[in-house]
Design a protein around this motif. Structure first.
Motif, PDB file in Angstrom:
ATOM      1  N   HIS A  66     137.856  78.670 -12.071  1.00  0.00           N
ATOM      2  CA  HIS A  66     138.580  79.793 -11.477  1.00  0.00           C
ATOM      3  C   HIS A  66     138.664  80.972 -12.449  1.00  0.00           C
ATOM      4  CE1 HIS A  66     139.667  77.443  -7.974  1.00  0.00           C
ATOM      5  NE2 HIS A  66     140.089  76.467  -8.773  1.00  0.00           N
ATOM      6  N   LYS A  67     138.917  80.685 -13.720  1.00  0.00           N
ATOM      7  CA  LYS A  67     138.986  81.748 -14.723  1.00  0.00           C
ATOM      8  C   LYS A  67     137.599  82.349 -14.970  1.00  0.00           C
ATOM      9  CE  LYS A  67     143.047  79.930 -17.136  1.00  0.00           C
ATOM     10  NZ  LYS A  67     143.588  79.402 -18.410  1.00  0.00           N
ATOM     11  N   GLN A 119     126.533  80.404 -16.264  1.00  0.00           N
ATOM     12  CA  GLN A 119     126.150  79.111 -16.820  1.00  0.00           C
ATOM     13  C   GLN A 119     127.294  78.115 -16.723  1.00  0.00           C
ATOM     14  OE1 GLN A 119     125.379  78.746 -21.155  1.00  0.00           O
ATOM     15  NE2 GLN A 119     123.343  78.055 -20.545  1.00  0.00           N
ATOM     16  N   GLY A 120     128.515  78.581 -17.044  1.00  0.00           N
ATOM     17  CA  GLY A 120     129.673  77.689 -16.988  1.00  0.00           C
ATOM     18  C   GLY A 120     129.971  77.203 -15.585  1.00  0.00           C
ATOM     19  N   GLY A 125     129.162  72.425 -11.451  1.00  0.00           N
ATOM     20  CA  GLY A 125     128.792  71.888 -10.146  1.00  0.00           C
ATOM     21  C   GLY A 125     129.626  72.437  -9.012  1.00  0.00           C
ATOM     22  N   CYS A 126     130.430  73.474  -9.287  1.00  0.00           N
ATOM     23  CA  CYS A 126     131.300  74.066  -8.264  1.00  0.00           C
ATOM     24  C   CYS A 126     130.933  75.538  -8.067  1.00  0.00           C
ATOM     25  CB  CYS A 126     132.770  73.961  -8.676  1.00  0.00           C
ATOM     26  SG  CYS A 126     133.317  72.279  -9.030  1.00  0.00           S
ATOM     27  N   GLU A 174     118.310  74.747  -8.063  1.00  0.00           N
ATOM     28  CA  GLU A 174     119.221  73.683  -7.651  1.00  0.00           C
ATOM     29  C   GLU A 174     120.180  74.088  -6.538  1.00  0.00           C
ATOM     30  OE1 GLU A 174     121.193  71.732 -10.825  1.00  0.00           O
ATOM     31  OE2 GLU A 174     119.409  71.540 -12.075  1.00  0.00           O
ATOM     32  N   LEU A 175     120.385  75.391  -6.335  1.00  0.00           N
ATOM     33  CA  LEU A 175     121.307  75.820  -5.287  1.00  0.00           C
ATOM     34  C   LEU A 175     120.713  75.536  -3.911  1.00  0.00           C
ATOM     35  CD1 LEU A 175     122.703  79.271  -6.497  1.00  0.00           C
ATOM     36  CD2 LEU A 175     123.967  77.128  -6.253  1.00  0.00           C
ATOM     37  N   PRO A 176     121.448  74.863  -3.023  1.00  0.00           N
ATOM     38  CA  PRO A 176     120.935  74.582  -1.669  1.00  0.00           C
ATOM     39  C   PRO A 176     120.575  75.857  -0.917  1.00  0.00           C
ATOM     40  CG  PRO A 176     122.921  73.304  -2.112  1.00  0.00           C
ATOM     41  CD  PRO A 176     122.784  74.284  -3.241  1.00  0.00           C
TER      42      PRO A 176
END
Length: 290
Positions: A66-67, A119-120, A125-126, A174-176
């Motif tokens: 979130h940050k 990158q973070g 994975g979110c 990797e992103l759908p």
């Protein structure tokens, strides 16, 4: 540019001459110059503080998605279009390169903030939707530059932009959402891919963007004999694209998504395209033992 658009009128009203016909004395001109310098220093200080706040936010986030998202959205709004490298310095005391130096340093730091946030978030994975929106935004900036200059590495701070572009490519694998888009490009650009493959084959397996375009223009019979190839010769009307023929924009898009570009420039100073999976024709060959 948004900063200057917002404050230009106020700047002119405050510092512009009240009477255009009046000539300032040497003392008045010196005083006005000092005021301008002090004003610019305050703006640059505020900008520096803003970037430092974003950099600190990324450091303190410690992987908090979130940050990182908040810092990403704040930084990405401030990123400007890539700019061409300027020519060699002239004999003038102050060049355009000098005037842009501090601005470019700030932009470099902002791009580093965007890189670290992307990158973070990706490694967590979110944040799929935010990640895709940010990737699309940065890609649009890079694509618009490469429509004119062919390769982002030819921009000012090109290595910084290239690092960011490399991360975008890794994320998109990797992103759908990106995978679905690649499949769409494969389908819609099937004819163009065939066209490029034929051009590369005739040009020795490697060629620059301009050489491929020239080959297509010089070989209309290949297009005419292949019904699946469509050449749209109208001018592009999309606001987020540079003006140009639609088929050339399509060709560049297919090249960037379905082919591979060399890591180094050819001897004549241009990057070349080749088929994915093949060896880079510009790669430095290791010395063999005598």
């Amino acid at each position: 540019e948004s900063f200057y658009e917002e404050w230009l009128e106020e700047f002119v009203r405050h510092y512009g001459p009240k009477n255009p016909d009046k000539v300032l004395s040497a003392d008045d001109a010196s005083k006005r110059c000092k005021e301008l310098v002090e004003s610019c220093e305050s703006v640059l200080a505020a900008a520096k503080k803003e970037v430092e706040v974003l950099e600190r936010s990324v450091q303190e986030a410690q992987g908090d998605v979130h940050k990182l998202r908040d810092a990403l959205l704040a930084a990405i709004r401030e990123i400007m279009m890539p700019k061409r490298k300027l020519g060699l310095r002239s004999d003038n005391e102050l060049t355009e390169e000098d005037l842009l130096k501090m601005r470019q340093m700030r932009q470099t730091r902002l791009r580093d903030v965007v890189f670290n946030c992307l990158q973070g978030i990706w490694l967590s994975g979110c944040g799929g939707e935010v990640l895709q929106a940010a990737v699309d935004h940065v890609h649009k900036l890079i694509d618009r530059f490469e429509m004119k200059a062919d390769d982002i590495r030819d921009a000012q701070q090109g290595h910084n932009w290239q690092k960011l572009k490399g991360l975008l490519g890794t994320i998109e694998e990797e992103l759908p959402e990106a995978a679905a888009r690649r499949q769409q490009v494969e389908i819609e650009g099937r004819g163009t891919k065939k066209l490029v493959m034929k051009a590369l084959d005739d040009l020795g397996g490697k060629a620059s963007t301009q050489e491929i375009i020239q080959w297509v223009e010089a070989n209309p019979e290949f297009v005419e004999s292949n019904s699946e190839i469509r050449i749209n010769r109208h001018m592009s009307k999309k606001k987020d694209h540079e003006s140009g023929l639609v088929w050339q924009n399509t060709l560049r898009s297919v090249l960037s998504k379905l082919f591979q570009k060399s890591e180094r420039k050819r001897a004549d100073g241009v990057y070349v395209w080749f088929n994915k999976g093949e060896d880079d024709p510009t790669a430095v060959q290791p010395l063999s033992d005598a």
